[in-house]
Design a protein around this motif. Structure first.
Motif, PDB file in Angstrom:
ATOM      1  N   LYS A 156      -5.413   2.438   4.950  1.00 14.13           N
ATOM      2  CA  LYS A 156      -5.804   1.897   6.250  1.00 14.13           C
ATOM      3  C   LYS A 156      -7.249   1.420   6.167  1.00 14.13           C
ATOM      4  CE  LYS A 156      -6.586   6.569   8.108  1.00 14.13           C
ATOM      5  NZ  LYS A 156      -6.231   7.514   9.179  1.00 14.13           N
ATOM      6  N   VAL A 157      -7.500   0.255   6.762  1.00 16.84           N
ATOM      7  CA  VAL A 157      -8.819  -0.371   6.635  1.00 16.84           C
ATOM      8  C   VAL A 157      -9.215  -1.050   7.939  1.00 16.84           C
ATOM      9  CG1 VAL A 157      -8.481  -0.845   4.168  1.00 16.84           C
ATOM     10  CG2 VAL A 157      -7.884  -2.602   5.855  1.00 16.84           C
ATOM     11  N   GLY A 193       5.279  -8.119   8.787  1.00 10.44           N
ATOM     12  CA  GLY A 193       5.802  -6.761   8.791  1.00 10.44           C
ATOM     13  C   GLY A 193       5.199  -5.810   7.782  1.00 10.44           C
ATOM     14  N   TYR A 194       4.139  -6.226   7.081  1.00 12.29           N
ATOM     15  CA  TYR A 194       3.526  -5.362   6.075  1.00 12.29           C
ATOM     16  C   TYR A 194       2.603  -4.300   6.682  1.00 12.29           C
ATOM     17  CZ  TYR A 194       4.998  -8.366   2.204  1.00 12.29           C
ATOM     18  OH  TYR A 194       5.733  -9.047   1.281  1.00 12.29           O
ATOM     19  N   CYS A 212       4.618   2.067   4.296  1.00 14.84           N
ATOM     20  CA  CYS A 212       5.109   2.577   3.010  1.00 14.84           C
ATOM     21  C   CYS A 212       6.061   1.574   2.361  1.00 14.84           C
ATOM     22  CB  CYS A 212       5.817   3.915   3.208  1.00 14.84           C
ATOM     23  SG  CYS A 212       4.700   5.242   3.687  1.00 14.84           S
ATOM     24  N   GLY A 213       6.951   1.009   3.174  1.00 12.92           N
ATOM     25  CA  GLY A 213       7.879   0.014   2.643  1.00 12.92           C
ATOM     26  C   GLY A 213       9.035   0.664   1.917  1.00 12.92           C
ATOM     27  N   GLY A 214      10.242   0.159   2.173  1.00 14.04           N
ATOM     28  CA  GLY A 214      11.424   0.645   1.467  1.00 14.04           C
ATOM     29  C   GLY A 214      11.800  -0.346   0.380  1.00 14.04           C
ATOM     30  N   SER A 215      13.017  -0.230  -0.108  1.00 16.03           N
ATOM     31  CA  SER A 215      13.441  -1.122  -1.182  1.00 16.03           C
ATOM     32  C   SER A 215      13.554  -2.566  -0.699  1.00 16.03           C
ATOM     33  CB  SER A 215      14.790  -0.656  -1.744  1.00 16.03           C
ATOM     34  OG  SER A 215      15.754  -0.601  -0.707  1.00 16.03           O
ATOM     35  N   SER A 242       4.625  -2.917  -1.507  1.00 21.85           N
ATOM     36  CA  SER A 242       5.739  -3.286  -2.377  1.00 21.85           C
ATOM     37  C   SER A 242       5.374  -3.357  -3.856  1.00 21.85           C
ATOM     38  CB  SER A 242       6.296  -4.649  -1.939  1.00 21.85           C
ATOM     39  OG  SER A 242       5.268  -5.626  -1.944  1.00 21.85           O
ATOM     40  N   GLY A 243       4.073  -3.363  -4.175  1.00 21.79           N
ATOM     41  CA  GLY A 243       3.682  -3.458  -5.567  1.00 21.79           C
ATOM     42  C   GLY A 243       2.295  -4.047  -5.721  1.00 21.79           C
ATOM     43  N   PRO A 244       1.840  -4.243  -6.955  1.00 22.90           N
ATOM     44  CA  PRO A 244       0.453  -4.633  -7.195  1.00 22.90           C
ATOM     45  C   PRO A 244       0.104  -6.084  -6.881  1.00 22.90           C
ATOM     46  CG  PRO A 244       1.653  -4.491  -9.263  1.00 22.90           C
ATOM     47  CD  PRO A 244       2.572  -3.967  -8.212  1.00 22.90           C
ATOM     48  N   LYS A 245       1.084  -6.968  -6.830  1.00 19.40           N
ATOM     49  CA  LYS A 245       0.792  -8.379  -6.612  1.00 19.40           C
ATOM     50  C   LYS A 245       0.696  -8.695  -5.115  1.00 19.40           C
ATOM     51  CE  LYS A 245       3.068  -9.797 -10.887  1.00 19.40           C
ATOM     52  NZ  LYS A 245       4.169 -10.589 -11.485  1.00 19.40           N
ATOM     53  N   ALA A 246      -0.349  -9.399  -4.734  1.00 18.55           N
ATOM     54  CA  ALA A 246      -0.588  -9.699  -3.321  1.00 18.55           C
ATOM     55  C   ALA A 246       0.441 -10.681  -2.775  1.00 18.55           C
ATOM     56  CB  ALA A 246      -1.981 -10.287  -3.140  1.00 18.55           C
ATOM     57  N   PRO A 247       0.999 -10.410  -1.589  1.00 17.34           N
ATOM     58  CA  PRO A 247       1.870 -11.382  -0.926  1.00 17.34           C
ATOM     59  C   PRO A 247       1.122 -12.694  -0.688  1.00 17.34           C
ATOM     60  CG  PRO A 247       2.083  -9.223   0.097  1.00 17.34           C
ATOM     61  CD  PRO A 247       0.921  -9.137  -0.846  1.00 17.34           C
ATOM     62  N   ILE A 248       1.857 -13.794  -0.774  1.00 21.53           N
ATOM     63  CA  ILE A 248       1.270 -15.128  -0.697  1.00 21.53           C
ATOM     64  C   ILE A 248       1.752 -15.839   0.561  1.00 21.53           C
ATOM     65  CG2 ILE A 248       1.108 -17.371  -1.857  1.00 21.53           C
ATOM     66  CD1 ILE A 248       1.824 -15.785  -4.478  1.00 21.53           C
ATOM     67  N   LEU A 249       0.836 -16.465   1.271  1.00 25.74           N
ATOM     68  CA  LEU A 249       1.171 -17.164   2.507  1.00 25.74           C
ATOM     69  C   LEU A 249       2.032 -18.387   2.233  1.00 25.74           C
ATOM     70  CD1 LEU A 249       0.771 -17.714   5.571  1.00 25.74           C
ATOM     71  CD2 LEU A 249      -1.294 -18.987   4.948  1.00 25.74           C
ATOM     72  N   ARG A 250       3.135 -18.519   2.976  1.00 23.51           N
ATOM     73  CA  ARG A 250       3.944 -19.726   3.014  1.00 23.51           C
ATOM     74  C   ARG A 250       3.830 -20.257   4.437  1.00 23.51           C
ATOM     75  NH1 ARG A 250       3.561 -19.629  -1.727  1.00 23.51           N
ATOM     76  NH2 ARG A 250       5.189 -19.225  -3.266  1.00 23.51           N
TER      77      ARG A 250
END
Length: 199
Positions: free
Chosen positions: A103-104, A131-132, A158-161, A167-175
Protein backbone atom coordinates in the motif's frame (compact mmCIF):
# COMPACT_ATOMS: atom_id res chain seq x y z
CA UNK A 1 28.22 0.13 -29.51
CA UNK A 2 30.75 1.24 -26.88
CA UNK A 3 31.18 -0.20 -23.39
CA UNK A 4 28.99 2.45 -21.72
CA UNK A 5 26.18 1.73 -24.18
CA UNK A 6 26.56 -1.99 -23.57
CA UNK A 7 26.47 -1.37 -19.82
CA UNK A 8 23.27 0.68 -20.10
CA UNK A 9 21.62 -1.95 -22.31
CA UNK A 10 22.55 -4.77 -19.90
CA UNK A 11 21.44 -2.80 -16.81
CA UNK A 12 18.12 -1.94 -18.50
CA UNK A 13 17.37 -5.66 -18.78
CA UNK A 14 17.97 -6.37 -15.07
CA UNK A 15 15.69 -5.81 -12.07
CA UNK A 16 18.75 -4.78 -10.04
CA UNK A 17 22.52 -5.02 -10.25
CA UNK A 18 25.86 -4.23 -8.60
CA UNK A 19 28.85 -2.53 -10.20
CA UNK A 20 30.78 -5.81 -10.21
CA UNK A 21 27.92 -7.66 -11.90
CA UNK A 22 27.79 -5.10 -14.71
CA UNK A 23 31.57 -5.13 -15.14
CA UNK A 24 31.65 -8.94 -15.31
CA UNK A 25 28.67 -9.24 -17.65
CA UNK A 26 30.07 -6.96 -20.35
CA UNK A 27 33.79 -7.35 -19.57
CA UNK A 28 34.19 -3.71 -18.59
CA UNK A 29 36.94 -2.25 -16.42
CA UNK A 30 35.57 -2.07 -12.86
CA UNK A 31 36.66 1.53 -12.29
CA UNK A 32 35.20 2.67 -15.61
CA UNK A 33 31.99 0.85 -14.72
CA UNK A 34 31.85 2.54 -11.31
CA UNK A 35 32.36 5.96 -12.92
CA UNK A 36 29.60 5.29 -15.47
CA UNK A 37 27.13 4.17 -12.80
CA UNK A 38 27.90 7.15 -10.55
CA UNK A 39 27.39 9.56 -13.45
CA UNK A 40 24.06 7.95 -14.39
CA UNK A 41 23.00 8.01 -10.74
CA UNK A 42 23.71 11.76 -10.49
CA UNK A 43 21.65 12.34 -13.64
CA UNK A 44 18.70 10.41 -12.18
CA UNK A 45 18.77 7.42 -14.53
CA UNK A 46 19.87 4.95 -11.84
CA UNK A 47 18.69 4.59 -8.24
CA UNK A 48 20.59 3.10 -5.27
CA UNK A 49 18.11 0.62 -3.78
CA UNK A 50 20.06 -1.33 -1.15
CA UNK A 51 23.45 -2.24 0.30
CA UNK A 52 25.90 0.03 2.14
CA UNK A 53 28.79 -0.57 -0.25
CA UNK A 54 31.06 -2.50 2.11
CA UNK A 55 32.72 -5.91 1.54
CA UNK A 56 30.14 -8.67 1.01
CA UNK A 57 27.36 -6.05 1.01
CA UNK A 58 27.81 -4.23 -2.28
CA UNK A 59 25.52 -1.41 -3.32
CA UNK A 60 22.62 -2.56 -5.50
CA UNK A 61 21.14 -0.30 -8.11
CA UNK A 62 18.10 -0.28 -10.41
CA UNK A 63 17.23 1.65 -13.55
CA UNK A 64 14.76 4.49 -12.96
CA UNK A 65 12.19 3.19 -15.42
CA UNK A 66 9.93 6.19 -15.00
CA UNK A 67 12.48 8.61 -16.39
CA UNK A 68 10.97 10.37 -19.39
CA UNK A 69 14.26 10.23 -21.26
CA UNK A 70 17.45 8.19 -21.46
CA UNK A 71 21.14 9.06 -21.43
CA UNK A 72 23.18 9.53 -24.56
CA UNK A 73 26.25 7.37 -24.18
CA UNK A 74 27.63 7.35 -27.72
CA UNK A 75 30.44 9.40 -29.22
CA UNK A 76 29.83 13.12 -29.23
CA UNK A 77 27.17 12.96 -26.54
CA UNK A 78 27.05 16.15 -24.54
CA UNK A 79 26.48 16.23 -20.81
CA UNK A 80 22.77 16.52 -20.18
CA UNK A 81 21.85 15.96 -23.83
CA UNK A 82 18.86 13.62 -23.71
CA UNK A 83 16.72 11.75 -26.17
CA UNK A 84 13.11 10.67 -25.78
CA UNK A 85 12.50 7.31 -24.24
CA UNK A 86 9.72 4.85 -25.05
CA UNK A 87 7.19 5.00 -22.25
CA UNK A 88 6.09 1.36 -22.18
CA UNK A 89 8.53 0.45 -19.41
CA UNK A 90 7.87 3.70 -17.56
CA UNK A 91 5.48 2.19 -15.04
CA UNK A 92 7.80 -0.60 -13.90
CA UNK A 93 9.25 1.26 -10.93
CA UNK A 94 5.79 2.23 -9.64
CA UNK A 95 4.71 -1.39 -10.01
CA UNK A 96 7.80 -2.58 -8.14
CA UNK A 97 7.07 -0.10 -5.34
CA UNK A 98 3.47 -1.32 -5.10
CA UNK A 99 4.51 -4.97 -4.92
CA UNK A 100 7.12 -4.30 -2.25
CA UNK A 101 5.02 -2.01 -0.04
CA UNK A 102 1.54 -3.40 -0.80
CA UNK A 103 0.00 0.00 0.00
CA UNK A 104 1.34 3.41 -1.00
CA UNK A 105 0.54 7.08 -1.36
CA UNK A 106 1.45 9.16 -4.39
CA UNK A 107 3.97 10.98 -2.19
CA UNK A 108 5.64 7.71 -1.21
CA UNK A 109 5.98 6.57 -4.81
CA UNK A 110 7.35 9.94 -5.90
CA UNK A 111 9.95 9.83 -3.12
CA UNK A 112 11.06 6.33 -4.09
CA UNK A 113 11.01 6.70 -7.88
CA UNK A 114 11.69 10.39 -8.44
CA UNK A 115 8.97 10.56 -11.09
CA UNK A 116 6.35 13.26 -11.59
CA UNK A 117 3.32 13.15 -9.23
CA UNK A 118 0.86 13.50 -12.14
CA UNK A 119 2.37 10.47 -13.89
CA UNK A 120 2.15 8.39 -10.72
CA UNK A 121 -1.44 9.52 -10.06
CA UNK A 122 -2.50 8.62 -13.61
CA UNK A 123 -0.92 5.17 -13.55
CA UNK A 124 -2.38 4.33 -10.11
CA UNK A 125 -5.80 5.55 -11.28
CA UNK A 126 -5.61 3.33 -14.38
CA UNK A 127 -4.62 0.33 -12.26
CA UNK A 128 -7.57 1.03 -9.98
CA UNK A 129 -9.98 1.28 -12.92
CA UNK A 130 -8.77 -2.10 -14.19
CA UNK A 131 -9.27 -3.73 -10.79
CA UNK A 132 -5.67 -4.01 -9.57
CA UNK A 133 -5.94 -1.58 -6.66
CA UNK A 134 -8.25 -0.61 -3.83
CA UNK A 135 -8.35 3.08 -2.95
CA UNK A 136 -8.93 4.76 0.40
CA UNK A 137 -9.44 8.47 0.01
CA UNK A 138 -9.10 11.01 2.79
CA UNK A 139 -12.49 11.71 4.37
CA UNK A 140 -12.91 15.41 3.64
CA UNK A 141 -15.98 15.54 5.90
CA UNK A 142 -13.68 15.42 8.91
CA UNK A 143 -12.23 18.61 10.43
CA UNK A 144 -9.08 19.90 8.72
CA UNK A 145 -7.04 19.28 11.87
CA UNK A 146 -7.87 15.55 11.73
CA UNK A 147 -6.95 15.05 8.08
CA UNK A 148 -3.89 17.30 7.97
CA UNK A 149 -1.00 15.50 6.28
CA UNK A 150 -3.13 12.55 5.16
CA UNK A 151 -3.05 11.30 1.57
CA UNK A 152 -5.13 8.93 -0.52
CA UNK A 153 -3.94 5.36 0.07
CA UNK A 154 -3.59 2.89 -2.81
CA UNK A 155 -3.45 -0.83 -1.94
CA UNK A 156 -2.63 -3.63 -4.36
CA UNK A 157 -5.02 -6.60 -4.34
CA UNK A 158 -3.72 -10.11 -3.74
CA UNK A 159 -5.17 -11.29 -7.04
CA UNK A 160 -6.25 -14.81 -7.92
CA UNK A 161 -5.37 -16.94 -10.91
CA UNK A 162 -7.72 -14.90 -13.13
CA UNK A 163 -8.28 -11.72 -11.13
CA UNK A 164 -6.13 -8.62 -11.48
CA UNK A 165 -3.88 -7.76 -8.56
CA UNK A 166 -0.31 -8.72 -7.68
CA UNK A 167 -0.01 -10.88 -10.77
CA UNK A 168 3.77 -10.91 -11.18
CA UNK A 169 6.91 -8.84 -11.69
CA UNK A 170 6.06 -7.22 -15.02
CA UNK A 171 4.14 -3.94 -14.85
CA UNK A 172 0.68 -3.84 -16.48
CA UNK A 173 0.66 -1.70 -19.62
CA UNK A 174 -1.98 0.88 -20.53
CA UNK A 175 -4.14 0.14 -23.58
CA UNK A 176 -5.84 3.49 -24.12
CA UNK A 177 -9.61 3.36 -23.95
CA UNK A 178 -9.57 -0.38 -23.29
CA UNK A 179 -7.82 -1.34 -20.07
CA UNK A 180 -4.53 -2.65 -18.72
CA UNK A 181 -2.66 -5.40 -20.50
CA UNK A 182 -1.01 -7.80 -18.05
CA UNK A 183 2.19 -9.28 -19.54
CA UNK A 184 2.44 -11.74 -16.62
CA UNK A 185 -0.79 -13.42 -17.77
CA UNK A 186 -0.96 -12.28 -21.39
CA UNK A 187 -4.41 -10.89 -20.66
CA UNK A 188 -6.24 -7.57 -20.98
CA UNK A 189 -8.20 -6.38 -17.94
CA UNK A 190 -10.80 -3.87 -19.18
CA UNK A 191 -11.51 -0.64 -17.37
CA UNK A 192 -14.50 -0.66 -15.04
CA UNK A 193 -15.91 2.83 -15.40
CA UNK A 194 -18.34 2.23 -12.57
CA UNK A 195 -15.49 1.65 -10.12
CA UNK A 196 -15.35 4.39 -7.53
CA UNK A 197 -12.31 6.06 -6.02
CA UNK A 198 -14.18 6.73 -2.80
CA UNK A 199 -13.27 4.52 0.08
Amino acid sequence: MNKRQLAWQWMSEQESFTTAEVATAIEMDLEQCRTTINKLKKQGFITHISGPGVPRRAKRYAINRLASNEPRLGKGAKKGNLINRQGKTGQQLVWNTLRINQKVTVGTVVAVTGCQPKSVQLYLRNLERAGYLLVQKVDTRLPNAEIAGQETLWRIKCGGSELPGDSGPKAPILRRGKGMYDPNRNKLYPFKEEASCNG
